[in-house]
Design a protein around this motif. Structure first.
Motif, PDB file in Angstrom:
ATOM      1  N   SER A   8     -11.040  11.462   7.446  1.00 42.88           N
ATOM      2  CA  SER A   8     -10.345  10.740   6.391  1.00 42.88           C
ATOM      3  C   SER A   8      -9.354   9.739   6.972  1.00 42.88           C
ATOM      4  N   GLU A  45      -7.946  -4.712   4.678  1.00 44.05           N
ATOM      5  CA  GLU A  45      -7.119  -5.050   3.515  1.00 44.05           C
ATOM      6  C   GLU A  45      -6.059  -6.097   3.864  1.00 44.05           C
ATOM      7  N   PHE A  92      -9.399   5.677   6.653  1.00 43.20           N
ATOM      8  CA  PHE A  92      -8.219   4.926   6.214  1.00 43.20           C
ATOM      9  C   PHE A  92      -7.912   3.785   7.178  1.00 43.20           C
ATOM     10  N   VAL A 102       0.440   5.329   0.796  1.00 41.17           N
ATOM     11  CA  VAL A 102      -0.439   6.350   1.364  1.00 41.17           C
ATOM     12  C   VAL A 102      -0.020   7.713   0.824  1.00 41.17           C
ATOM     13  N   GLY A 121       0.826  -1.197   0.000  1.00 46.68           N
ATOM     14  CA  GLY A 121       0.000   0.000   0.000  1.00 46.68           C
ATOM     15  C   GLY A 121       0.863   1.251   0.000  1.00 46.68           C
ATOM     16  N   LEU A 137      -5.658  10.198   1.113  1.00 46.48           N
ATOM     17  CA  LEU A 137      -6.154  10.782   2.360  1.00 46.48           C
ATOM     18  C   LEU A 137      -6.270  12.300   2.256  1.00 46.48           C
ATOM     19  N   TYR A 188      -4.733  13.305  -0.856  1.00 45.85           N
ATOM     20  CA  TYR A 188      -5.831  13.327  -1.822  1.00 45.85           C
ATOM     21  C   TYR A 188      -5.476  14.211  -3.015  1.00 45.85           C
ATOM     22  N   GLN A 246      -0.988  -0.439  -4.239  1.00 45.52           N
ATOM     23  CA  GLN A 246      -2.385  -0.066  -4.019  1.00 45.52           C
ATOM     24  C   GLN A 246      -2.407   1.294  -3.335  1.00 45.52           C
ATOM     25  N   PHE A 270      -3.803   4.582  -1.258  1.00 42.89           N
ATOM     26  CA  PHE A 270      -4.716   5.047  -0.215  1.00 42.89           C
ATOM     27  C   PHE A 270      -4.640   6.573  -0.239  1.00 42.89           C
ATOM     28  N   ARG A 324     -10.317   0.930   6.634  1.00 45.27           N
ATOM     29  CA  ARG A 324     -10.008   0.225   5.394  1.00 45.27           C
ATOM     30  C   ARG A 324      -8.740  -0.605   5.550  1.00 45.27           C
ATOM     31  N   LEU A 325      -7.764  -0.049   6.264  1.00 43.11           N
ATOM     32  CA  LEU A 325      -6.502  -0.745   6.476  1.00 43.11           C
ATOM     33  C   LEU A 325      -6.727  -2.071   7.203  1.00 43.11           C
TER      34      LEU A 325
END
Length: 333
Positions: free
Chosen positions: A103, A114, A107, A65, A63, A97, A68, A93, A95, A110-111
């Motif tokens: 937000s 995953e 995250f 990070v 992942g 933020l 946005y 992948q 992520f 979702r973390l």
């Protein structure tokens, strides 16, 4: 059909060792590597990534990070990172933020859902509970562009204060003593670069004038444009500006152009990052070069090394920077 388990059995090694050989990873003896490759060639084995994930109980996904609002510096950094992660056999992948607690909490949820083998942060978070969760989970992590000493994650970043000090000292050496600052309101790098700016002024006996410091809500060109317009509106004389990112500097140059102020004839500007577009502004932007490609590689290597060794590598790489002279600084000396 030959499987990765079959190759491992025939070679007398584990399935994870076969995976490291196939993905050209380190930590495999050359004699073992050659034995595995010979069996792979003999059996005509072709990797099935879905099956490989099931056998090794790993996703082969790292992942990343990111903010946005994904800026030009971060795009270049990620391109390097992704290239080297692929060399290690991983896909990425995203992520994305925002700068909000909501937000960050989203995250974290979702973390937890995953399946990742590791995580690289380009985006600095304010919420310490996320870092604590990652420590408790034992997920391999690398921080890129900042560090969190209290958590001990491996990190890669430049010497922020020293680099900003170097940029402002460069302007002073060119004869500038009234130097403005455009910086942002978020993230440790902005605060560290501001500290370097203040140190350089103080060491050269130059008084800090609060009216020559502008803090903007973001680090993009529009924020730089707004910051420069705010400086001009204050009608406090200055001959140079240190902008803590290239995008802020580029926005500031646009504001000066719109205001019929010449760069570098009237105002000199130094940026920070040396993103690709900085060489193509008119005039070309003088800036502090971060080793972006190397930072991406080192971040990928750190997280992959943790995964391969099965233990955290408590290492922080603080990289040096250089001044790239182009056309936005005029000498007054």
């Amino acid at each position: 059909m030959t499987s990765i388990k079959d190759i491992a059995r025939l070679a007398g090694v584990s399935a994870s060792t076969v995976s490291r050989v196939l993905n050209e990873r380190e930590y495999v003896r050359e004699e073992v590597r050659q034995r595995v490759l010979a069996i792979v060639k003999e059996k005509g084995y072709v990797q099935n990534h879905v099956a490989r994930s099931m056998v090794l109980r790993r996703s082969f996904t790292i992942g990343v990070v990111v903010p946005y609002l994904f800026n030009m510096f971060q795009r270049q950094l990620f391109a390097s990172m992704e290239f080297f992660l692929e060399q290690h056999g991983y896909k990425t992948q995203f992520f994305f933020l925002r700068w909000t607690e909501a937000s960050e909490q989203s995250f974290l949820r979702r973390l937890k859902a995953e399946t990742l083998d590791g995580l690289i942060f380009i985006h600095e978070l304010d919420n310490p509970s996320i870092y604590r969760y990652l420590l408790e989970r034992g997920l391999p992590v690398a921080l890129c562009t900042f560090e969190k000493e209290e958590f001990g994650f491996p990190a890669v970043h430049v010497e922020e204060e020293r680099s900003a000090h170097m940029a402002v000292s460069y302007l002073i050496q060119k004869g500038h003593t009234r130097i403005a600052l455009i910086t942002g309101e978020h993230f440790s790098f902005g605060r560290q670069r501001e500290k370097g700016y203040l140190q350089a002024l103080g060491e050269h006996g130059i008084s800090v004038e609060p009216e020559l410091v502008v803090r903007v809500p973001s680090y993009n060109p529009e924020a730089g444009r707004a910051g420069m317009l705010a400086l001009l509106k204050r009608k406090k004389p200055f001959t140079a500006v240190f902008a803590v990112t290239d995008e802020l500097a580029i926005g500031a140059m646009k504001a000066l152009h719109e205001s019929n102020v010449q760069v570098p004839g009237d105002i000199s500007i130094v940026g920070f990052d040396d993103i690709d577009i900085s060489a193509y502004t008119i005039p070309g932007l003088t800036t502090v070069r971060q080793p972006i490609f190397e930072m991406g590689k080192m971040s990928a290597d750190l997280v992959c090394e943790w995964i391969a060794r099965g233990q955290k590598q408590e290492r922080t790489a603080r990289l040096s920077t250089t001044i790239i002279e182009r056309g936005t600084v005029r000498s007054l000396s």
